[in-house]
Design a protein around this motif. Structure first.
Motif, mmCIF file in Angstrom:
data_model
loop_
_atom_site.group_PDB
_atom_site.id
_atom_site.type_symbol
_atom_site.label_atom_id
_atom_site.label_comp_id
_atom_site.label_asym_id
_atom_site.label_seq_id
_atom_site.Cartn_x
_atom_site.Cartn_y
_atom_site.Cartn_z
ATOM 1 N N ARG A 71 47.976 50.760 30.929
ATOM 2 C CA ARG A 71 49.234 50.403 30.283
ATOM 3 C C ARG A 71 50.299 51.439 30.585
ATOM 4 N NH1 ARG A 71 47.977 50.150 23.992
ATOM 5 N NH2 ARG A 71 50.243 50.364 23.714
ATOM 6 N N ASP A 72 51.541 50.971 30.626
ATOM 7 C CA ASP A 72 52.693 51.841 30.775
ATOM 8 C C ASP A 72 53.519 51.675 29.504
ATOM 9 O OD1 ASP A 72 55.179 52.998 31.347
ATOM 10 O OD2 ASP A 72 55.061 52.478 33.463
ATOM 11 N N ASN A 73 53.420 52.618 28.606
ATOM 12 C CA ASN A 73 54.080 52.483 27.312
ATOM 13 C C ASN A 73 55.605 52.493 27.436
ATOM 14 O OD1 ASN A 73 51.647 52.337 25.879
ATOM 15 N ND2 ASN A 73 51.481 54.562 25.799
ATOM 16 N N ALA A 74 56.125 53.187 28.439
ATOM 17 C CA ALA A 74 57.574 53.224 28.628
ATOM 18 C C ALA A 74 58.117 51.852 29.024
ATOM 19 C CB ALA A 74 57.935 54.256 29.680
ATOM 20 N N LYS A 75 57.268 51.066 29.685
ATOM 21 C CA LYS A 75 57.681 49.732 30.139
ATOM 22 C C LYS A 75 57.107 48.622 29.276
ATOM 23 C CE LYS A 75 58.129 51.116 35.002
ATOM 24 N NZ LYS A 75 57.670 50.855 36.389
ATOM 25 N N ASN A 76 56.347 48.978 28.239
ATOM 26 C CA ASN A 76 55.687 47.962 27.386
ATOM 27 C C ASN A 76 54.904 46.968 28.234
ATOM 28 O OD1 ASN A 76 56.714 49.083 25.015
ATOM 29 N ND2 ASN A 76 58.553 47.809 25.084
ATOM 30 N N THR A 77 54.171 47.484 29.189
ATOM 31 C CA THR A 77 53.465 46.640 30.158
ATOM 32 C C THR A 77 51.993 47.013 30.213
ATOM 33 O OG1 THR A 77 55.468 46.372 31.489
ATOM 34 C CG2 THR A 77 53.375 45.927 32.570
ATOM 35 N N VAL A 78 51.166 45.983 30.336
ATOM 36 C CA VAL A 78 49.733 46.175 30.513
ATOM 37 C C VAL A 78 49.331 45.578 31.854
ATOM 38 C CG1 VAL A 78 49.151 44.056 29.237
ATOM 39 C CG2 VAL A 78 47.456 45.894 29.461
ATOM 40 N N TYR A 79 48.386 46.226 32.518
ATOM 41 C CA TYR A 79 47.937 45.799 33.835
ATOM 42 C C TYR A 79 46.430 45.540 33.811
ATOM 43 C CZ TYR A 79 52.330 48.121 35.047
ATOM 44 O OH TYR A 79 53.644 48.510 35.099
ATOM 45 N N LEU A 80 45.990 44.704 34.749
ATOM 46 C CA LEU A 80 44.566 44.514 34.970
ATOM 47 C C LEU A 80 44.333 44.534 36.475
ATOM 48 C CD1 LEU A 80 41.830 44.021 33.544
ATOM 49 C CD2 LEU A 80 42.155 41.582 34.042
ATOM 50 N N GLN A 81 43.733 45.616 36.948
ATOM 51 C CA GLN A 81 43.360 45.717 38.350
ATOM 52 C C GLN A 81 41.974 45.122 38.504
ATOM 53 O OE1 GLN A 81 45.115 46.919 41.087
ATOM 54 N NE2 GLN A 81 43.371 46.135 42.259
ATOM 55 N N MET A 82 41.866 44.097 39.332
ATOM 56 C CA MET A 82 40.606 43.387 39.511
ATOM 57 C C MET A 82 40.142 43.570 40.950
ATOM 58 S SD MET A 82 41.430 39.884 37.385
ATOM 59 C CE MET A 82 42.696 39.360 38.519
ATOM 60 N N ASN A 83 39.030 44.251 41.125
ATOM 61 C CA ASN A 83 38.453 44.485 42.444
ATOM 62 C C ASN A 83 37.131 43.742 42.583
ATOM 63 O OD1 ASN A 83 40.576 46.303 42.964
ATOM 64 N ND2 ASN A 83 39.411 48.026 42.151
ATOM 65 N N SER A 84 36.695 43.594 43.816
ATOM 66 C CA SER A 84 35.423 42.931 44.103
ATOM 67 C C SER A 84 35.304 41.614 43.349
ATOM 68 C CB SER A 84 34.255 43.857 43.741
ATOM 69 O OG SER A 84 34.338 45.080 44.440
ATOM 70 N N LEU A 85 36.313 40.804 43.452
ATOM 71 C CA LEU A 85 36.341 39.559 42.695
ATOM 72 C C LEU A 85 35.242 38.604 43.139
ATOM 73 C CD1 LEU A 85 40.181 39.185 42.447
ATOM 74 C CD2 LEU A 85 38.612 39.092 40.504
ATOM 75 N N LYS A 86 34.726 37.867 42.165
ATOM 76 C CA LYS A 86 33.660 36.902 42.391
ATOM 77 C C LYS A 86 34.148 35.513 41.992
ATOM 78 C CE LYS A 86 30.252 40.370 40.898
ATOM 79 N NZ LYS A 86 29.168 40.658 39.918
ATOM 80 N N PRO A 87 33.500 34.467 42.518
ATOM 81 C CA PRO A 87 33.886 33.110 42.089
ATOM 82 C C PRO A 87 33.802 32.924 40.573
ATOM 83 C CG PRO A 87 32.556 33.000 44.069
ATOM 84 C CD PRO A 87 32.565 34.450 43.643
ATOM 85 N N ASP A 88 32.865 33.610 39.912
ATOM 86 C CA ASP A 88 32.732 33.504 38.455
ATOM 87 C C ASP A 88 33.919 34.099 37.711
ATOM 88 O OD1 ASP A 88 29.097 33.900 38.116
ATOM 89 O OD2 ASP A 88 30.356 32.189 38.636
ATOM 90 N N ASP A 89 34.774 34.850 38.402
ATOM 91 C CA ASP A 89 35.969 35.391 37.759
ATOM 92 C C ASP A 89 37.109 34.370 37.712
ATOM 93 O OD1 ASP A 89 35.250 38.439 39.485
ATOM 94 O OD2 ASP A 89 34.885 38.006 37.368
ATOM 95 N N THR A 90 36.916 33.236 38.340
ATOM 96 C CA THR A 90 37.937 32.191 38.326
ATOM 97 C C THR A 90 38.192 31.722 36.905
ATOM 98 O OG1 THR A 90 37.380 31.438 40.554
ATOM 99 C CG2 THR A 90 38.500 29.866 39.102
ATOM 100 N N ALA A 91 39.454 31.798 36.482
ATOM 101 C CA ALA A 91 39.815 31.445 35.112
ATOM 102 C C ALA A 91 41.329 31.581 34.957
ATOM 103 C CB ALA A 91 39.126 32.367 34.105
#
Length: 120
Positions: A71-91
């Motif tokens: 998260r970047d509190n100065a920007k009120n932003t949350v991130y999700l870095q997703m690596n090694s993605l799998k078909p089961d991550d589809t959503a």
């Protein structure tokens, strides 16, 4: 009122990476925990990752070691870095932001959702 705008979803091949972003704007006094959830049609929405105001994180077992929430509190932003993605991550991935206000107290807000498709 608080608005959430998500971005970063898309179609990727297995093993590739994506980074989701969720920016909060509006009447924000203080943001507590921020989180990412996901939902597959016909199934319950599940918690993927959460980060507290102090920076502590927790992950679903299925994504540990592959996903990173920040998260970047100065920007009120949350991130999700997703690596090694799998078909089961589809959503559809939804961000969730919890705020605290002096008079009205605790509120929870949801993003509109962004589709992540992992397919070859």
């Amino acid at each position: 009122q608080v608005q959430l705008v998500e971005s970063g979803g898309g179609l990727v091949q297995p093993g590739e990476s994506l980074r989701l972003s969720c920016a909060a704007s509006g009447s924000i006094f203080s943001i507590a925990a921020m989180a990412w959830h996901r939902q597959v049609p016909g199934k319950q929405r599940e918690l993927v990752a959460v980060i507290t105001s102090g920076g502590s994180t927790n992950y679903a077992d299925s994504v540990k070691g592959r996903f990173t929430i920040s998260r970047d509190n100065a920007k009120n932003t949350v991130y999700l870095q997703m690596n090694s993605l799998k078909p089961d991550d589809t959503a559809v991935y939804y961000c969730n932001v919890n705020t605290i206000a002096p008079i009205t107290g605790f509120h929870t807000y949801w993003g509109q959702g962004t589709l992540v498709t992992v397919s070859s």
